[in-house]
Write an enzyme that holds these catalytic residues in place. Structure first.
Site, PDB file in Angstrom:
ATOM      1  N   HIS A  34       8.942  -7.906   6.994  1.00  0.00           N
ATOM      2  CA  HIS A  34      10.305  -8.291   7.390  1.00  0.00           C
ATOM      3  C   HIS A  34      10.754  -9.485   6.550  1.00  0.00           C
ATOM      4  O   HIS A  34       9.922 -10.215   6.005  1.00  0.00           O
ATOM      5  CB  HIS A  34      10.325  -8.646   8.869  1.00  0.00           C
ATOM      6  CG  HIS A  34       9.357  -9.750   9.170  1.00  0.00           C
ATOM      7  ND1 HIS A  34       9.602 -11.068   8.858  1.00  0.00           N
ATOM      8  CD2 HIS A  34       8.095  -9.708   9.665  1.00  0.00           C
ATOM      9  CE1 HIS A  34       8.553 -11.791   9.174  1.00  0.00           C
ATOM     10  NE2 HIS A  34       7.607 -10.997   9.660  1.00  0.00           N
ATOM     11  N   ASP A 299       3.189  -9.363   7.755  1.00  0.00           N
ATOM     12  CA  ASP A 299       2.205  -9.775   6.744  1.00  0.00           C
ATOM     13  C   ASP A 299       0.812  -9.241   7.086  1.00  0.00           C
ATOM     14  O   ASP A 299       0.048  -8.846   6.206  1.00  0.00           O
ATOM     15  CB  ASP A 299       2.190 -11.298   6.535  1.00  0.00           C
ATOM     16  CG  ASP A 299       2.201 -12.103   7.825  1.00  0.00           C
ATOM     17  OD1 ASP A 299       2.179 -11.496   8.917  1.00  0.00           O
ATOM     18  OD2 ASP A 299       2.230 -13.341   7.746  1.00  0.00           O
TER      19      ASP A 299
END
Ligand SMILES: *[C@@H]1O[C@H](CO)[C@@H](O)[C@H](O)[C@H]1NC(C)=O
Ligand SMILES: *[C@@H]1O[C@H](CO)[C@@H](O)[C@H](O)[C@H]1NC(C)=O
Ligand SMILES: *[C@@H]1O[C@H](CO)[C@@H](O)[C@H](O)[C@H]1NC(C)=O
Ligand SMILES: *[C@@H]1O[C@H](CO)[C@@H](O)[C@H](O)[C@H]1NC(C)=O
Length: 399
Positions: A34, A299
């Site tokens: 994101h 991540d």
């Protein structure tokens, strides 16, 4: 003489273009983090006597700027996919493109922003499952209940913790926070980050977690770097105390190491990324193949997938994080027409610190950065390609 040189140069150019022209892009899978979000936690106030800046959004939400940055990414990728001839300049169909996000607001809204930038006024929309819970495909949790796997993963986590070398970063961060006058020092006697032990929390159904100074300082640095990306005034970014690139490099080591410890080991990666790896394998074996798939996760997703696949060490110039917001692992299937074979290429594509902080518009003239990635078990040739078949075998063997 000059004419002869020009002639040779032209032949050279022709050879170059012939070489380039025989590779055709067939399929792309983009695994994206994101974009820019607010800090993940609200309880930072105990770590410093200084006041933390206020955000006008909820915790862990994509900001308006993050959405804008991601729409630029979308526009850029649409242009690139057109140039490569994979997507038509007109609207693609839903059979050609699938944009799929995890259920968090920041991943859903990143996917929506990407679609707005790439496929404005087309009948394409981003998909996510209809639930508030984490989508199992993106949920990076420990799954395998066997003792054998647990032993291996704990050993990997312990190994990473043993190699941690953050004393210098902790010291500098303590000065910036004025830790000795903080609540956690005065009340909990946590006055020196390097004096405390990091504990591994291994619970099936949860993310691999570390409780201790690594977690605390990671939350702090995450909040600080997000305020920097967001473009807050200097005094609102670590109270104006970070002014040099070297300071950022030192301090963000905490963020890189937190991900490295928690998600960058091979058995651990294969375990927590299992459904995502299966999904990726499916995209590459489905018939007919869908041309473009874009996945929006975290991540932790990028790191666990890279660890599972055995990616070689890489550096991202002009960035402080190893998996920056909006950064993308771009898996590409190319066809070599001359040799009639399929090839894999992998790139990391990301917006640099400057492009993020200054909200730079992206285009083929001002592209995001591209870095070549390589699998340990699939060496690349001079064009950055490795055999597709080898990659497919690898996906089967780890799934
Ligand atoms: C838009 O796409 C959806 C699903 O992909 C399809 O069902 C619908 O008919 C399309 N609408 C138009 C106006 O083409
Ligand atoms: C990390 O620390 C924060 C406080 O800084 C706490 O709220 C959170 O539960 C911790 N996370 C983990 C994974 O232990
Ligand atoms: C992941 O681990 C490998 C060693 O296993 C290391 O070379 C690499 O730098 C690590 N990646 C990150 C982003 O920390
Ligand atoms: C790479 O090769 C080594 C040695 O054969 C093997 O142990 C490892 O599992 C392979 N990694 C992947 C990701 O296939």
């Amino acid at each position: 003489m000059a004419r002869k040189l020009i002639f040779i140069f032209l032949i050279f150019l022709t050879i170059l273009s012939v070489d380039v022209n025989c590779f055709k892009l067939q399929q792309v899978l983009i695994l994206s983090r994101h974009n820019l979000r607010t800090p993940l936690t609200s309880n930072l106030k105990d770590t410093s006597p200084h006041k933390w800046p206020k955000w006008k959004y909820d915790y862990g939400y994509l900001t308006d700027k993050g959405a804008l940055l991601e729409s630029y990414m979308g526009e850029y990728f649409k242009e690139w996919l057109n140039e490569q001839g994979l997507l038509p300049p007109v609207c693609p169909t839903a059979d050609d493109v699938f944009v799929y996000a995890n259920t968090k607001q920041r991943t859903r809204e990143s996917a929506n922003a990407f679609v707005r930038g790439a496929f404005k006024s087309c009948n394409i929309s981003a998909y996510s499952i209809n639930s508030e819970k984490m989508d199992p495909v993106f949920n990076p949790i420990l799954r395998d209940t066997s003792e054998e796997t647990k032993r291996k993963i704990i050993a990997e986590l312990e190994n990473k913790l043993r190699e941690l070398d953050l004393d210098e970063a902790y010291t500098h961060l303590s000065e910036i926070l004025d830790l000795k006058n903080s609540h956690i020092c005065k009340n909990d006697l946590l006055c020196d980050f390097s004096q405390f032990k990091n504990e591994i929390v291994y619970v099936i159904g949860q993310e691999p977690r570390i409780v201790g100074p690594l977690n605390t300082t990671n939350n702090v640095m995450d909040a600080i770097i997000m305020s920097y990306y967001e473009g807050m005034a200097n005094e609102d970014v670590a109270w104006g105390k970070i002014n040099k690139a070297q300071q950022w490099t030192l301090l963000t080591k905490i963020i890189r190491e937190n991900q490295n410890v928690r998600f960058n080991s091979s058995t651990l990666g294969r375990n927590v990324a299992k459904p995502l790896l299966k999904y990726i394998q499916g995209v590459f074996t489905d018939i007919p193949p869908r041309k473009v798939t874009v996945l929006f996760g975290h991540d932790s997703n990028l790191n666990s997938v890279m660890a599972a696949l055995g990616l070689k060490h890489y550096e991202l110039p002009n960035h402080y994080e190893a998996t920056p917001p909006g950064g993308k692992i771009v898996f590409q299937k190319w066809h070599d027409e001359k040799m009639n074979r399929d090839l894999l290429k992998i790139n990391y594509v990301y917006q640099t610190i400057d492009q993020i902080r200054n909200t730079y518009y992206l285009s083929s003239k001002n592209p995001p950065f591209w870095v070549d990635l390589e699998l340990t078990n699939c060496s690349v040739d001079k064009n950055g390609f490795c055999p597709w078949e080898k990659f497919q075998k690898m996906l089967i063997s780890i799934n």
